[in-house]
Design an enzyme around this catalytic site. Structure first.
Site, PDB file in Angstrom:
ATOM      1  N   ASP A 122      -4.358   2.037 -20.769  1.00 51.13           N
ATOM      2  CA  ASP A 122      -4.318   0.695 -20.933  1.00 51.13           C
ATOM      3  C   ASP A 122      -5.137  -0.039 -22.263  1.00 51.13           C
ATOM      4  OD1 ASP A 122      -4.275  -2.270 -20.189  1.00 51.13           O
ATOM      5  OD2 ASP A 122      -6.416  -2.312 -19.526  1.00 51.13           O
ATOM      6  N   GLU A 143       0.770   0.642 -21.771  1.00 54.97           N
ATOM      7  CA  GLU A 143       1.370  -0.684 -21.339  1.00 54.97           C
ATOM      8  C   GLU A 143       1.803  -1.316 -22.813  1.00 54.97           C
ATOM      9  OE1 GLU A 143      -1.277  -3.812 -19.227  1.00 54.97           O
ATOM     10  OE2 GLU A 143      -1.547  -4.786 -20.973  1.00 54.97           O
ATOM     11  N   ASP A 171     -10.443  -2.160 -16.723  1.00 55.91           N
ATOM     12  CA  ASP A 171      -9.520  -1.608 -17.361  1.00 55.91           C
ATOM     13  C   ASP A 171      -9.181  -0.062 -17.141  1.00 55.91           C
ATOM     14  OD1 ASP A 171     -10.033  -3.441 -19.902  1.00 55.91           O
ATOM     15  OD2 ASP A 171     -12.065  -3.079 -19.005  1.00 55.91           O
TER      16      ASP A 171
END
EC number: 3.1.21.10
Length: 211
Positions: A7, A68, A141
């Protein structure tokens, strides 16, 4: 298959590694967040993230890196830092000779929760249930990174004949080619998210407070 999910974020970069087996079985290998102080120069912050990422790759030897996909919304400064970190991840994967996949936030959320608009709390709860953890995965996160890894693991098992390197060159790649009745509810939601993404352009998430 061992998947490293990332992420990307300049202040907080989540990294989650899972092992994936048949019948949608996944187990947690490692989960962490690499942080860089906001007062440092950008290039030094990127070095901290790059060193932390390389440490994870060296320690756990993933087969594929899933990151991502970054979208710009309104906070240009924030998305610039996030995109820079995504570039660091892509470079690290290339140097290590690893396959790379990129997934949109809505695809990941749909895969693990069945809802492409799920919030961070919902993602944390589902990651906890999927991995049978004693408590919610924190920080958020790190949970997001694990969700990315899980989503890629499940997506891989749902595809019937995707080209081996397609994820490297085409981002999320093709939809599962099984019929609608052969997909789980989460996979059907994911398929819808991908169709909407291609038709109208992916909906950008709220920009991270990541400067």
């Amino acid at each position: 298959m061992r998947v490293l999910g990332v992420d990307p974020g300049l202040t907080r970069c989540g990294m989650g590694t899972v092992d994936a087996g048949g019948a949608r079985r996944v187990s947690l290998v490692d989960m962490r967040v690499v942080r860089s102080p906001a007062e440092l120069a950008p290039h030094k912050r990127l070095l901290i993230i790059a060193d932390g990422l390389q440490e994870v790759i060296d320690a756990f030897k993933p087969d594929v890196v899933a990151v991502e996909r970054v979208f710009a919304q309104s906070n240009v400064r924030s998305v610039t830092g996030t995109a820079q970190v995504a570039g660091i991840v892509m470079l690290a994967a290339a140097r290590a000779g690893l396959r790379l996949a990129m997934h949109t936030p809505s695809e990941v959320k749909a895969a693990v929760t069945g809802n492409g608009r799920a919030d961070k709390r919902q993602v944390q709860v589902m990651v906890q249930r999927i991995l049978r953890l004693a408590s919610l995965p924190r920080p958020a996160d790190a949970a997001d990174a694990v969700a990315i890894a899980i989503a890629h693991s499940w997506r891989g098992s749902a595809l019937s004949d995707e080209e081996p390197d397609q994820a490297q060159h085409g981002g999320a790649g093709t939809l599962p080619r099984a019929t609608g009745g052969d997909l789980t509810p989460a996979q059907r939601m994911w398929a819808g998210a991908e169709r909407m993404s291609r038709r109208h352009g992916a909906v950008a998430p709220a920009a991270k407070n990541d400067v």
